[in-house]
Design a protein around this motif. Structure first.
Motif, PDB file in Angstrom:
ATOM      1  N   ILE A  94       0.990  -1.158   0.112  1.00  0.00           N
ATOM      2  CA  ILE A  94       0.012   0.009  -0.106  1.00  0.00           C
ATOM      3  C   ILE A  94       0.810   1.274   0.189  1.00  0.00           C
ATOM      4  CG2 ILE A  94      -1.955  -1.222   0.999  1.00  0.00           C
ATOM      5  CD1 ILE A  94      -1.193   0.185   3.802  1.00  0.00           C
ATOM      6  N   THR A  95       0.383   2.354  -0.173  1.00  0.00           N
ATOM      7  CA  THR A  95       0.947   3.518  -0.210  1.00  0.00           C
ATOM      8  C   THR A  95       1.489   4.096   1.187  1.00  0.00           C
ATOM      9  OG1 THR A  95      -0.872   5.218  -0.017  1.00  0.00           O
ATOM     10  CG2 THR A  95      -0.173   4.489  -2.215  1.00  0.00           C
ATOM     11  N   VAL A  96       2.436   4.886   1.312  1.00  0.00           N
ATOM     12  CA  VAL A  96       2.979   5.416   2.774  1.00  0.00           C
ATOM     13  C   VAL A  96       1.621   6.088   3.220  1.00  0.00           C
ATOM     14  CG1 VAL A  96       4.507   7.107   3.914  1.00  0.00           C
ATOM     15  CG2 VAL A  96       5.121   5.203   2.097  1.00  0.00           C
ATOM     16  N   GLU A  97       0.888   7.016   2.457  1.00  0.00           N
ATOM     17  CA  GLU A  97       0.084   7.772   2.773  1.00  0.00           C
ATOM     18  C   GLU A  97      -1.201   6.816   3.529  1.00  0.00           C
ATOM     19  OE1 GLU A  97      -3.342  11.205   1.195  1.00  0.00           O
ATOM     20  OE2 GLU A  97      -1.977   9.921  -0.388  1.00  0.00           O
ATOM     21  N   ALA A  98      -1.463   5.874   2.879  1.00  0.00           N
ATOM     22  CA  ALA A  98      -2.481   5.029   3.115  1.00  0.00           C
ATOM     23  C   ALA A  98      -2.180   4.511   4.516  1.00  0.00           C
ATOM     24  CB  ALA A  98      -2.964   3.982   2.195  1.00  0.00           C
ATOM     25  N   ALA A  99      -1.049   3.907   4.691  1.00  0.00           N
ATOM     26  CA  ALA A  99      -0.292   3.320   5.988  1.00  0.00           C
ATOM     27  C   ALA A  99      -0.582   4.507   7.240  1.00  0.00           C
ATOM     28  CB  ALA A  99       0.745   3.098   6.112  1.00  0.00           C
ATOM     29  N   ARG A 100      -0.309   5.709   6.669  1.00  0.00           N
ATOM     30  CA  ARG A 100      -0.221   6.918   7.595  1.00  0.00           C
ATOM     31  C   ARG A 100      -1.698   7.043   8.208  1.00  0.00           C
ATOM     32  NH1 ARG A 100       4.230   9.124   9.113  1.00  0.00           N
ATOM     33  NH2 ARG A 100       6.357   9.146   7.764  1.00  0.00           N
ATOM     34  N   ASN A 101      -2.341   6.573   7.282  1.00  0.00           N
ATOM     35  CA  ASN A 101      -4.043   7.201   7.505  1.00  0.00           C
ATOM     36  C   ASN A 101      -4.635   5.918   8.018  1.00  0.00           C
ATOM     37  OD1 ASN A 101      -3.860   9.623   6.353  1.00  0.00           O
ATOM     38  ND2 ASN A 101      -4.575   9.310   4.366  1.00  0.00           N
ATOM     39  N   GLY A 102      -4.027   4.851   8.598  1.00  0.00           N
ATOM     40  CA  GLY A 102      -4.538   4.025   9.211  1.00  0.00           C
ATOM     41  C   GLY A 102      -5.044   2.661   8.477  1.00  0.00           C
ATOM     42  N   THR A 103      -4.709   2.648   7.335  1.00  0.00           N
ATOM     43  CA  THR A 103      -5.205   1.322   6.606  1.00  0.00           C
ATOM     44  C   THR A 103      -4.165   0.103   7.217  1.00  0.00           C
ATOM     45  OG1 THR A 103      -5.364   2.345   4.513  1.00  0.00           O
ATOM     46  CG2 THR A 103      -4.957  -0.157   4.417  1.00  0.00           C
ATOM     47  N   SER A 104      -4.704  -0.915   7.679  1.00  0.00           N
ATOM     48  CA  SER A 104      -4.158  -1.919   8.436  1.00  0.00           C
ATOM     49  C   SER A 104      -3.123  -2.764   7.409  1.00  0.00           C
ATOM     50  CB  SER A 104      -5.387  -3.093   8.789  1.00  0.00           C
ATOM     51  OG  SER A 104      -4.507  -4.004   9.472  1.00  0.00           O
ATOM     52  N   VAL A 105      -1.965  -3.216   8.056  1.00  0.00           N
ATOM     53  CA  VAL A 105      -1.104  -3.819   7.027  1.00  0.00           C
ATOM     54  C   VAL A 105      -0.954  -5.437   7.700  1.00  0.00           C
ATOM     55  CG1 VAL A 105       0.107  -2.042   6.300  1.00  0.00           C
ATOM     56  CG2 VAL A 105       0.788  -2.860   8.480  1.00  0.00           C
ATOM     57  N   ILE A 106      -1.719  -5.619   8.702  1.00  0.00           N
ATOM     58  CA  ILE A 106      -1.312  -6.824   9.359  1.00  0.00           C
ATOM     59  C   ILE A 106      -1.607  -8.162   8.593  1.00  0.00           C
ATOM     60  CG2 ILE A 106      -3.661  -7.270  10.485  1.00  0.00           C
ATOM     61  CD1 ILE A 106      -0.253  -7.859  12.253  1.00  0.00           C
ATOM     62  N   ALA A 107      -2.506  -7.955   7.584  1.00  0.00           N
ATOM     63  CA  ALA A 107      -2.554  -9.221   6.523  1.00  0.00           C
ATOM     64  C   ALA A 107      -1.379  -9.361   5.621  1.00  0.00           C
ATOM     65  CB  ALA A 107      -3.907  -8.852   5.763  1.00  0.00           C
ATOM     66  N   MET A 108      -0.449  -8.303   5.535  1.00  0.00           N
ATOM     67  CA  MET A 108       0.634  -8.468   4.721  1.00  0.00           C
ATOM     68  C   MET A 108       1.323  -9.615   5.202  1.00  0.00           C
ATOM     69  SD  MET A 108       2.568  -4.882   4.460  1.00  0.00           S
ATOM     70  CE  MET A 108       4.189  -5.470   3.845  1.00  0.00           C
ATOM     71  N   SER A 109       1.457 -10.265   6.402  1.00  0.00           N
ATOM     72  CA  SER A 109       2.228 -11.086   7.003  1.00  0.00           C
ATOM     73  C   SER A 109       1.417 -12.478   6.962  1.00  0.00           C
ATOM     74  CB  SER A 109       2.847 -10.747   8.557  1.00  0.00           C
ATOM     75  OG  SER A 109       1.827 -10.735   9.249  1.00  0.00           O
ATOM     76  N   SER A 110       0.195 -12.576   6.641  1.00  0.00           N
ATOM     77  CA  SER A 110      -0.575 -13.909   6.695  1.00  0.00           C
ATOM     78  C   SER A 110      -0.149 -15.024   6.093  1.00  0.00           C
ATOM     79  CB  SER A 110      -1.955 -13.568   6.082  1.00  0.00           C
ATOM     80  OG  SER A 110      -1.898 -13.211   4.617  1.00  0.00           O
TER      81      SER A 110
END
Length: 378
Positions: A309-325
């Protein structure tokens, strides 16, 4: 470059033409503090001696360029760090570089070094490798020394290399693990049997994996891998408990990034019952992986289920936990796993092909990855 590598004056005895390597800032280099890219550890005393992997690399002729930046305390998947800076993603600067070994992957992808060392507790080598379009290897748990690596105790963490090509990755792995057999890690030339694990991922990434399998001309069959999601959840419980034990005291300093403070406070609430259940899953999932590998050479699947995802989306709270699934489960089981960049139709970004092998068969994983690399023409 300061957001990627903190340059040091350390080098091997002969640097003329020597391959270059960056070292993640959780790995000790004598005379320099190991800060894990955290303000809370900025005043840490210099390390008294090199971590064993650093000494091995120097003895093998690698030139150590400096300390690579990272997600603070190696406890995050985005690579965003507001204290030391966020390393740029070489594939697309608007996107996250992945964590926690963000600087290591970025430095390799930007051709600042030939190779880099990272650590992988819940996907922290393979995730950034897939985000940044480079190769990353998580060795078999315990295969590579963790002496001089933070956290000092872990049942999940592995030190491993990043590189842009398999030849260099194999050389880097041999540099940090003197018993690594580089001849056995050369390109696999006999027929390969592959089990392709059925998972949920973006359709373009699933198609990219199938395309790579077709090009490599390997015998592949689809399988369901039991307990994959349960192992993901169990891995989260274990990393939370172990990271809380290692770094939880730093919450009181008031010097942690807001995301780290929140995660450590949550991690501290991990219960003994959750850990007991996680250990039960560890045993069952490990057995399931070994059963799946009993009559094939490797398992393959995407490294990440989606493009970063974009840095902006990550900073705005988009969850990234599923990245490690799809990557965290193999920290729990301890099997070697490698991420190899593969093209995605219609995208300028490459995704990652994850190759998982039997415990101790790191050379076989590398040899088969080299076979895929040759077939892809990368």
């Amino acid at each position: 470059m300061t957001a990627i590598i903190r340059q040091l004056s350390l080098c091997s005895n002969d640097t003329n033409g020597a391959p270059t390597m960056a070292i993640k800032d959780t790995i000790d280099i004598a005379g320099y503090p190991t800060t894990a890219a955290s303000r809370a550890l900025a005043d840490a005393p210099p390390a008294a001696r090199h971590a064993e992997v650093v000494q091995h690399a120097l003895d093998a002729g690698w030139h150590i360029v400096g300390k690579a930046n990272m997600h603070e305390l190696a406890f995050g998947m985005t690579g965003i760090n507001d204290f030391t800076g966020t390393p740029p993603n070489p594939q697309d600067v608007t996107r996250i570089p992945g964590g926690s070994s963000s600087g290591s992957a970025s430095a390799v992808g930007l051709h600042l070094v030939d190779a880099a060392l990272g650590t992988d507790t819940g996907g922290s080598i393979r995730g950034p490798a897939a985000c940044c379009g480079v190769i990353g290897l998580k060795p078999t748990f315990g295969r590579v020394s963790r002496t001089g690596v933070a956290p000092r105790e872990s049942s999940l963490d592995c030190v491993g290399p990043f590189a842009r090509d398999m030849r260099t990755l194999i050389a880097a792995m041999a540099g940090i693990e003197p018993m690594f057999d580089t001849d056995a890690a050369g390109e696999w030339r006999t027929p390969i049997k592959v089990a392709c694990v059925s998972i949920e991922a973006e359709s373009g990434i699933r198609a990219a994996v199938q395309h790579a399998i077709n090009l490599a001309d390997v015998g592949a069959r689809s399988i369901e891998l039991a307990l994959l999601y349960d192992a993901f959840e169990a891995g989260l419980a274990v990393i939370n408990a172990e990271t809380s034990r290692a770094f939880g005291h730093l919450v009181a300093t008031g010097q942690l990034g807001a995301d780290l403070e929140a995660r450590l406070r949550l991690a501290a609430a991990t219960t003994s019952a959750q850990l007991e259940a996680a250990e039960q899953v560890r045993r069952r999932f490990t057995a399931a992986v070994e059963h799946a590998l009993a009559d094939v050479d490797v398992l393959v699947m995407p490294t990440l289920p989606a493009l970063p995802i974009t840095v902006e989306a990550a900073r705005n709270g988009t969850s990234v936990i599923a990245m490690s699934s799809l990557i965290r489960p193999f920290n729990l089981s301890g099997h070697p796993a490698l991420s190899l960049p593969i093209p995605v139709a219609g995208s300028s970004l490459k995704a990652g092909l994850q190759i998982v092998g039997r415990k101790g068969a790191d050379e076989r994983v590398c040899a088969i990855a080299a076979r895929f690399e040759a077939a892809l023409g990368t």
